[in-house]
Design an enzyme around this catalytic site. Structure first.
Site, PDB file in Angstrom:
ATOM      1  N   GLY A  50      26.203  52.101 143.373  1.00 34.54           N
ATOM      2  CA  GLY A  50      26.082  51.642 144.580  1.00 34.54           C
ATOM      3  C   GLY A  50      26.480  52.396 145.699  1.00 34.54           C
ATOM      4  CG  ASP A 109      29.172  49.392 146.352  1.00 35.93           C
ATOM      5  OD1 ASP A 109      30.274  48.972 145.779  1.00 35.93           O
ATOM      6  OD2 ASP A 109      27.706  48.924 145.863  1.00 35.93           O
ATOM      7  CG  ASP A 112      33.495  40.758 146.078  1.00 32.80           C
ATOM      8  OD1 ASP A 112      34.078  40.070 146.558  1.00 32.80           O
ATOM      9  OD2 ASP A 112      32.670  40.453 145.097  1.00 32.80           O
ATOM     10  CE  LYS A 141      30.122  40.692 149.779  1.00 35.45           C
ATOM     11  NZ  LYS A 141      29.693  40.093 148.610  1.00 35.45           N
ATOM     12  CB  VAL A 165      25.129  42.474 151.890  1.00 34.54           C
ATOM     13  CG1 VAL A 165      25.525  41.381 152.592  1.00 34.54           C
ATOM     14  CG2 VAL A 165      26.213  43.192 151.092  1.00 34.54           C
ATOM     15  CG  ASP A 171      22.319  46.554 142.289  1.00 33.65           C
ATOM     16  OD1 ASP A 171      23.507  46.706 142.451  1.00 33.65           O
ATOM     17  OD2 ASP A 171      21.977  46.177 141.167  1.00 33.65           O
ATOM     18  NE  ARG A 177      21.041  50.565 142.373  1.00 32.47           N
ATOM     19  CZ  ARG A 177      22.133  50.080 142.136  1.00 32.47           C
ATOM     20  NH1 ARG A 177      23.206  50.163 143.218  1.00 32.47           N
ATOM     21  NH2 ARG A 177      22.447  49.590 140.687  1.00 32.47           N
TER      22      ARG A 177
END
Ligand code: IMP
Ligand code: MG
Length: 191
Positions: A50, A109, A112, A141, A165, A171, A177
């Site tokens: 990612g 990336d 979360d 996030k 997203v 992805d 991607r």
């Protein structure tokens, strides 16, 4: 290019962060890293896949010598929810020994739940004697952090809402991607 446009237009609900905005912010983060690590031995550890595009752009915005190594972290099996424990792989003994006493910037990336980065930070600080570790993420996030998985970010690209997203390396089931922007998918695609 028109083929790619047709391909994504039916799937993307909204472009959340366009290409120019991404590039501007990544350059700012690169300038911060340049200033923060001046004169120090720096290794950028890239959480694959990612963070691949983010890291590639980020290191080119760092005006200093550095090394770069990939690592794989998987808890995440192509669906929408992060879950389970995080397994690390893909880093060889030579790369590991080369990290001793180096300053590490860990690039991922998305922050979360925090499980992935917490596992990586613990690994690099407990099992390898790195000189320091700083964390860079493209997206944060804010609402999803789980207790016990707090992560201090030194570099954060953008805060986003709790929506799934894709694009710029992120992805959904392995696809999307190569979109050059961050986008929200239509609900029909992800349901
Ligand atoms: P965490 O361990 O829950 O913090 O999850 C982080 C990982 O989940 C990221 O490195 C991503 O691979 C994946 N992830 C979380 N949110 C998204 C998203 O919106 N799109 C794509 N991947 C995501
Ligand atoms: Mg990831």
């Amino acid at each position: 290019m028109s083929g790619m446009r047709e391909w994504y237009e039916s799937k993307v609900a909204e472009v959340l962060i366009d290409q120019a905005t991404l590039q501007r912010r990544v350059v700012e983060l690169g300038e911060q890293i340049t200033a923060d690590y001046e004169g120090l031995p720096l290794t950028v550890v890239v959480v694959m896949q990612g963070a691949l595009f983010f890291a590639a752009d980020l290191v080119r915005a760092v005006d200093a010598p550095l090394k770069m190594i990939p690592i794989q972290a998987s808890s995440y099996h192509g669906g929408k929810a992060s879950r389970g424990s995080v397994v690390l792989s893909g880093i060889d003994d030579f790369s590991l020994s080369d990290l001793v006493d180096r300053h590490v910037v860990l690039v991922d990336d998305v922050l979360d739940t925090g499980r992935t980065l917490r596992r990586l930070i613990d690994y690099f600080t407990c099992e390898i004697q790195v000189a320091s570790i700083g964390v860079a993420v493209l997206l944060r996030k804010p609402t999803r952090r789980e207790a016990g998985f707090e992560v201090d970010l030194r570099y954060c690209g953008f805060d986003v809402a709790d929506e799934f997203v894709v694009g710029y390396g992120l992805d959904y089931q392995g696809e999307y991607r190569n979109l050059p922007f961050i986008a929200v998918l239509n609900q029909e695609v992800t349901k």
